[in-house]
Design a protein around this motif. Sequence first.
Motif, PDB file in Angstrom:
ATOM      1  N   ARG A   1       0.860  -1.180   0.000  1.00 52.10           N
ATOM      2  CA  ARG A   1       0.000   0.000   0.000  1.00 52.10           C
ATOM      3  C   ARG A   1       0.897   1.231   0.000  1.00 52.10           C
ATOM      4  NH1 ARG A   1       0.238  -2.477   4.823  1.00 52.10           N
ATOM      5  NH2 ARG A   1       1.040  -1.269   6.599  1.00 52.10           N
ATOM      6  N   VAL A   2       0.386   2.330  -0.470  1.00 47.08           N
ATOM      7  CA  VAL A   2       1.160   3.567  -0.502  1.00 47.08           C
ATOM      8  C   VAL A   2       1.375   4.074   0.922  1.00 47.08           C
ATOM      9  CG1 VAL A   2       1.211   5.966  -1.288  1.00 47.08           C
ATOM     10  CG2 VAL A   2       0.271   4.185  -2.771  1.00 47.08           C
ATOM     11  N   SER A   3       2.622   4.362   1.258  1.00 48.15           N
ATOM     12  CA  SER A   3       2.923   4.913   2.579  1.00 48.15           C
ATOM     13  C   SER A   3       2.391   6.337   2.670  1.00 48.15           C
ATOM     14  CB  SER A   3       4.441   4.939   2.810  1.00 48.15           C
ATOM     15  OG  SER A   3       5.005   3.655   2.724  1.00 48.15           O
ATOM     16  N   ILE A   4       1.969   6.729   3.848  1.00 49.64           N
ATOM     17  CA  ILE A   4       1.625   8.133   4.064  1.00 49.64           C
ATOM     18  C   ILE A   4       2.897   8.936   3.804  1.00 49.64           C
ATOM     19  CG2 ILE A   4       0.925   9.855   5.770  1.00 49.64           C
ATOM     20  CD1 ILE A   4      -0.632   7.597   7.180  1.00 49.64           C
ATOM     21  N   PRO A   5       2.842   9.957   2.948  1.00 47.40           N
ATOM     22  CA  PRO A   5       4.057  10.699   2.607  1.00 47.40           C
ATOM     23  C   PRO A   5       4.874  11.120   3.834  1.00 47.40           C
ATOM     24  CG  PRO A   5       2.260  11.411   1.210  1.00 47.40           C
ATOM     25  CD  PRO A   5       1.658  10.477   2.230  1.00 47.40           C
ATOM     26  N   HIS A   6       6.155  10.742   3.813  1.00 45.88           N
ATOM     27  CA  HIS A   6       7.139  11.103   4.835  1.00 45.88           C
ATOM     28  C   HIS A   6       6.855  10.483   6.202  1.00 45.88           C
ATOM     29  CE1 HIS A   6       8.605  13.829   1.806  1.00 45.88           C
ATOM     30  NE2 HIS A   6       7.423  14.428   1.754  1.00 45.88           N
ATOM     31  N   SER A   7       6.042   9.419   6.211  1.00 51.54           N
ATOM     32  CA  SER A   7       5.777   8.719   7.471  1.00 51.54           C
ATOM     33  C   SER A   7       6.886   7.731   7.814  1.00 51.54           C
ATOM     34  CB  SER A   7       4.436   7.982   7.401  1.00 51.54           C
ATOM     35  OG  SER A   7       4.460   6.983   6.383  1.00 51.54           O
ATOM     36  N   ARG A   8       7.776   7.461   6.866  1.00 55.22           N
ATOM     37  CA  ARG A   8       8.931   6.588   7.093  1.00 55.22           C
ATOM     38  C   ARG A   8      10.195   7.402   6.802  1.00 55.22           C
ATOM     39  NH1 ARG A   8       5.567   3.682   9.864  1.00 55.22           N
ATOM     40  NH2 ARG A   8       3.837   2.833   8.622  1.00 55.22           N
ATOM     41  N   PRO A   9      10.494   8.391   7.656  1.00 52.00           N
ATOM     42  CA  PRO A   9      11.558   9.359   7.350  1.00 52.00           C
ATOM     43  C   PRO A   9      12.965   8.791   7.367  1.00 52.00           C
ATOM     44  CG  PRO A   9      10.744   9.680   9.590  1.00 52.00           C
ATOM     45  CD  PRO A   9       9.823   8.687   8.934  1.00 52.00           C
ATOM     46  N   TYR A  10      13.102   7.528   7.775  1.00 52.19           N
ATOM     47  CA  TYR A  10      14.407   6.870   7.769  1.00 52.19           C
ATOM     48  C   TYR A  10      14.739   6.271   6.402  1.00 52.19           C
ATOM     49  CZ  TYR A  10      11.007   3.161   8.674  1.00 52.19           C
ATOM     50  OH  TYR A  10       9.914   2.342   8.609  1.00 52.19           O
ATOM     51  N   MET A  11      13.759   6.192   5.502  1.00 52.85           N
ATOM     52  CA  MET A  11      13.986   5.550   4.216  1.00 52.85           C
ATOM     53  C   MET A  11      14.900   6.382   3.312  1.00 52.85           C
ATOM     54  SD  MET A  11      12.798   2.544   4.019  1.00 52.85           S
ATOM     55  CE  MET A  11      12.935   2.285   2.244  1.00 52.85           C
TER      56      MET A  11
ATOM     57  N   SER B   1       9.655  -9.073  17.394  1.00 55.44           N
ATOM     58  CA  SER B   1       8.229  -9.185  17.101  1.00 55.44           C
ATOM     59  C   SER B   1       8.053  -9.930  15.778  1.00 55.44           C
ATOM     60  CB  SER B   1       7.613  -7.789  16.999  1.00 55.44           C
ATOM     61  OG  SER B   1       6.288  -7.858  16.514  1.00 55.44           O
ATOM     62  N   GLN B   2       7.102 -10.839  15.720  1.00 55.58           N
ATOM     63  CA  GLN B   2       6.861 -11.609  14.497  1.00 55.58           C
ATOM     64  C   GLN B   2       6.104 -10.807  13.446  1.00 55.58           C
ATOM     65  OE1 GLN B   2       8.197 -14.997  14.251  1.00 55.58           O
ATOM     66  NE2 GLN B   2       9.220 -13.941  15.944  1.00 55.58           N
ATOM     67  N   ASP B   3       5.426  -9.763  13.887  1.00 54.98           N
ATOM     68  CA  ASP B   3       4.668  -8.917  12.967  1.00 54.98           C
ATOM     69  C   ASP B   3       5.560  -7.765  12.511  1.00 54.98           C
ATOM     70  OD1 ASP B   3       2.310 -10.437  13.256  1.00 54.98           O
ATOM     71  OD2 ASP B   3       1.885  -9.409  15.150  1.00 54.98           O
ATOM     72  N   CYS B   4       5.878  -7.751  11.224  1.00 48.74           N
ATOM     73  CA  CYS B   4       6.864  -6.811  10.703  1.00 48.74           C
ATOM     74  C   CYS B   4       6.333  -6.058   9.482  1.00 48.74           C
ATOM     75  CB  CYS B   4       8.146  -7.556  10.323  1.00 48.74           C
ATOM     76  SG  CYS B   4       8.855  -8.550  11.674  1.00 48.74           S
ATOM     77  N   MET B   5       7.184  -5.206   8.940  1.00 48.89           N
ATOM     78  CA  MET B   5       6.809  -4.395   7.790  1.00 48.89           C
ATOM     79  C   MET B   5       8.019  -4.234   6.889  1.00 48.89           C
ATOM     80  SD  MET B   5       5.460  -0.440   7.873  1.00 48.89           S
ATOM     81  CE  MET B   5       6.982   0.095   8.662  1.00 48.89           C
ATOM     82  N   VAL B   6       7.781  -4.255   5.578  1.00 41.98           N
ATOM     83  CA  VAL B   6       8.832  -3.960   4.609  1.00 41.98           C
ATOM     84  C   VAL B   6       8.428  -2.694   3.847  1.00 41.98           C
ATOM     85  CG1 VAL B   6       9.769  -6.269   4.311  1.00 41.98           C
ATOM     86  CG2 VAL B   6       7.763  -5.597   2.998  1.00 41.98           C
ATOM     87  N   VAL B   7       9.436  -1.921   3.456  1.00 36.37           N
ATOM     88  CA  VAL B   7       9.182  -0.635   2.815  1.00 36.37           C
ATOM     89  C   VAL B   7      10.120  -0.481   1.627  1.00 36.37           C
ATOM     90  CG1 VAL B   7       8.905   1.842   3.248  1.00 36.37           C
ATOM     91  CG2 VAL B   7       8.824   0.247   5.163  1.00 36.37           C
ATOM     92  N   GLY B   8       9.615   0.072   0.515  1.00 37.78           N
ATOM     93  CA  GLY B   8      10.500   0.289  -0.627  1.00 37.78           C
ATOM     94  C   GLY B   8       9.785   0.827  -1.856  1.00 37.78           C
ATOM     95  N   TRP B   9      10.597   1.038  -2.895  1.00 41.31           N
ATOM     96  CA  TRP B   9      10.099   1.553  -4.169  1.00 41.31           C
ATOM     97  C   TRP B   9      10.155   0.471  -5.254  1.00 41.31           C
ATOM     98  CZ3 TRP B   9      13.234   4.494  -0.919  1.00 41.31           C
ATOM     99  CH2 TRP B   9      12.716   5.737  -0.486  1.00 41.31           C
TER     100      TRP B   9
ATOM    101  N   GLN C   1       6.201   2.492  -0.905  1.00 39.36           N
ATOM    102  CA  GLN C   1       5.189   1.489  -0.570  1.00 39.36           C
ATOM    103  C   GLN C   1       5.603   0.747   0.685  1.00 39.36           C
ATOM    104  OE1 GLN C   1       2.394  -0.021  -2.495  1.00 39.36           O
ATOM    105  NE2 GLN C   1       2.324   1.971  -3.472  1.00 39.36           N
ATOM    106  N   GLU C   2       4.640   0.159   1.349  1.00 41.56           N
ATOM    107  CA  GLU C   2       4.936  -0.671   2.514  1.00 41.56           C
ATOM    108  C   GLU C   2       3.945  -1.824   2.573  1.00 41.56           C
ATOM    109  OE1 GLU C   2       2.839   1.440   6.235  1.00 41.56           O
ATOM    110  OE2 GLU C   2       4.260   2.763   5.177  1.00 41.56           O
ATOM    111  N   ALA C   3       4.321  -2.883   3.274  1.00 40.15           N
ATOM    112  CA  ALA C   3       3.437  -4.044   3.406  1.00 40.15           C
ATOM    113  C   ALA C   3       3.736  -4.759   4.714  1.00 40.15           C
ATOM    114  CB  ALA C   3       3.621  -5.013   2.238  1.00 40.15           C
ATOM    115  N   ASN C   4       2.702  -5.331   5.310  1.00 38.06           N
ATOM    116  CA  ASN C   4       2.875  -6.123   6.526  1.00 38.06           C
ATOM    117  C   ASN C   4       3.292  -7.544   6.152  1.00 38.06           C
ATOM    118  OD1 ASN C   4       1.985  -3.939   8.060  1.00 38.06           O
ATOM    119  ND2 ASN C   4      -0.150  -4.595   7.985  1.00 38.06           N
TER     120      ASN C   4
END
Length: 253
Positions: free
Chosen positions: A30-40, A137-145, A160-163
């Motif tokens: 899903r599309v990340s909220i803009p700038h919600s992952r500022p470490y990327m 934690s077993q519940d994680c997230m990946v983020v990328g373009w 984008q990000e996904a659980n």
Amino acid sequence: MSILWHITCLLLLRSCTPGFSMHDGIVGGRVSIPHSRPYMVYIRDKISQLTCGGFLIREDYVMTAAHCKQSHLVVFVGVHDTNFLPDGIEVDPIPHPKFSMKRPDHDIMLLKLKTPVPLSKFVQTIIYQNPENEEISQDCMVVGWGWQDYHDESPSNVLQEANVTLIDSENCGMADTLCTEGSTGPARGDSGGPLVCGGVAEGIVSFSKTKSNADHLSAYTRISLYYSWTQSIINPPTQQQSETWKGKLDKLI
């Protein structure tokens, strides 16, 4: 094994040639909220145009995958849409000394920024795992373009990000990796991005493969196993000693 590893590594790199259409990336994302992952961090080679993801761990260091190493890497921070990139920052790549394209282990690299970035609302560091806290934690997230499909060329221009959910390490296949499987996860172009679990960067997107039952397995370099190496690079012994003596002198004064 060496040929298979080379192929799967390349599958997670992305060639950004002019002219192709951009769609949503990260398979099942899903599309990340803009700038919600500022470490990327968006990483691109100026000559080959190959791209990877990465994440900021200090104002002057980015962590990513060693197989993303190219000769003319530039990083971009504070990015949401790659159609609107800020000025790039040149880096000095420092891959793990034991990494080889012939094998999938030790797939970790630090990029030292030639110009440290000022932290802001849109540019932040992320905590990464250390061996003192091995509970994940077993519940994680990946983020990328990366691509939105494992097989079709469909990279994303927006983050984008996904659980995803970690599977048992015994089913992962490598001693220094964490794994997820299923129809959702990182694809080509997502290499080097973080596996974030409980707000902590636990892994680095490394490689993927399709299992015999058609499930897609994604593997991530386990960051905690390389904590000592990381610290030796970003806080070399001479620097640590200097800071220790400075603290003692301040107390004496």
